[in-house]
Design an enzyme around this catalytic site. Structure first.
Site, mmCIF file in Angstrom:
data_model
loop_
_atom_site.group_PDB
_atom_site.id
_atom_site.type_symbol
_atom_site.label_atom_id
_atom_site.label_comp_id
_atom_site.label_asym_id
_atom_site.label_seq_id
_atom_site.Cartn_x
_atom_site.Cartn_y
_atom_site.Cartn_z
ATOM 1 N N SER A 139 0.864 -1.191 0.000
ATOM 2 C CA SER A 139 0.000 0.000 0.000
ATOM 3 C C SER A 139 0.897 1.236 0.000
ATOM 4 C CB SER A 139 -0.839 -0.016 1.281
ATOM 5 O OG SER A 139 -1.475 1.237 1.467
ATOM 6 N N TYR A 152 -2.310 -1.165 10.552
ATOM 7 C CA TYR A 152 -2.365 -1.479 9.114
ATOM 8 C C TYR A 152 -1.145 -0.881 8.407
ATOM 9 C CZ TYR A 152 -4.167 -1.523 4.280
ATOM 10 O OH TYR A 152 -4.334 -1.711 2.926
#
Ligand SMILES: NC(=O)c1ccc[n+]([C@@H]2O[C@H](COP(=O)([O-])OP(=O)(O)OC[C@H]3O[C@@H](n4cnc5c(N)ncnc54)[C@H](OP(=O)(O)O)[C@@H]3O)[C@@H](O)[C@H]2O)c1
Length: 251
Positions: A139, A152
């Site tokens: 990401s 995360y």
């Protein structure tokens, strides 16, 4: 990565990035095996795609990973590419007071341990294949954190580093690629699929496919919408980029 003729395992193929990637890679001339917990969603992805197969997998469960690896060895011995795409995203608040860490622990088990365990379960198989490749989906938050999703973001940074290590130790055996998506309109978090500030996943996958169809796939598959995060530290604008993607810090 070889442009066609691969047998590609994609985790999380029942929705979002995994579904689109599975369908586009299939249409580029590859066999595809998609895996996740919701087998009905997998069947929907595979409907009408002759060379797409579905297998159940819960990457939080070591027994499920072992069973999956055994099925790959017995039913798809030619599998030569693993795409670690499955994952969850949990918003965690501000961390300014003591809280229940259940979400953080679930994220570590799923998004960090999951791909580590699955890669480990399949690594001997991959190393034995010609034209083997391993693709990890990280990401933009691997490079610049979203402060309300710190676990995360930390995990994605961890998987980025894990990928760098794998690339070095698997040199000349398995090609190791990272895909770092920007924010996309998928069902990863509630309401995200309708967020018009986010990139449509179809447009993202078009650009990913273009890079994966080059003679040499880049080691990091990045689109313009995420590149400013990838380069933030190198270009000495890390703090301002953290503030820019975290609106309440900017204010
Ligand atoms: N969308 C974004 O903005 C964005 C940005 C950067 C990175 N990413 C990354 O891209 C990847 C795909 O996300 P997405 O946006 O496509 O979200 P998504 O539509 O929610 O897809 C996630 C997929 O992962 C599967 N999955 C989750 N936990 C699993 C488990 N324990 N075992 C097996 N499969 C599991 C889900 O299937 P089941 O629940 O049926 O198992 C689902 O198919 C994730 O790694 C995410 O972190 C997304």
């Amino acid at each position: 990565m070889k442009k066609s003729g691969n047998t590609i395992i994609i985790t999380g193929g029942g929705s979002g990035i995994g579904r689109l990637l599975a369908q586009r890679l299939h249409d580029a001339g590859n066999s595809v095996i998609i895996a996740s917990r919701d087998t009905a969603a997998l069947a929907q992805t595979a409907q009408g795609y002759a060379n797409m197969h579905t297998l159940p997998l819960d990457q939080t469960d070591p027994a499920s990973i072992d069973a999956f690896a055994q099925r790959i060895a017995s039913h798809f011995p030619q599998a030569n590419v693993l795409i670690n795409n499955a994952g969850i995203m949990r918003m965690e608040g501000t961390l300014a007071s003591k809280r229940d860490l259940a979400d953080a622990e679930e994220s570590v088990t799923n998004n960090l341990l999951g791909p580590i365990r699955l890669t480990n379960a399949l690594i001997d198989h991959l190393v034995a294949q010609p034209d083997a490749a391993l693709v990890n989906v990280t990401s933009g938050l691997a490079f610049v954190p979203l402060v309300i999703a710190p676990t995360y973001s930390a995990i994605k940074a961890g998987i980025h580093n894990y990928t760098v290590s794998l690339r070095a130790v698997l040199k000349d055996k398995v090609e190791v690629i990272e895909i770092a998506p920007p924010a996309l309109r998928t069902t990863l978090t509630p309401g995200q699929e309708n967020n018009e500030r986010f990139m449509p996943p179809e447009v993202f996958i078009d650009q990913v496919m273009e890079q994966m169809q080059r003679d040499q796939t880049p080691t990091e598959v990045l689109v313009e919408e995420v590149d400013f995060m990838r380069r933030a530290e190198k270009e000495d604008r890390f703090e301002e980029t953290v503030a820019a993607i975290n609106p309440f810090l900017a204010n």
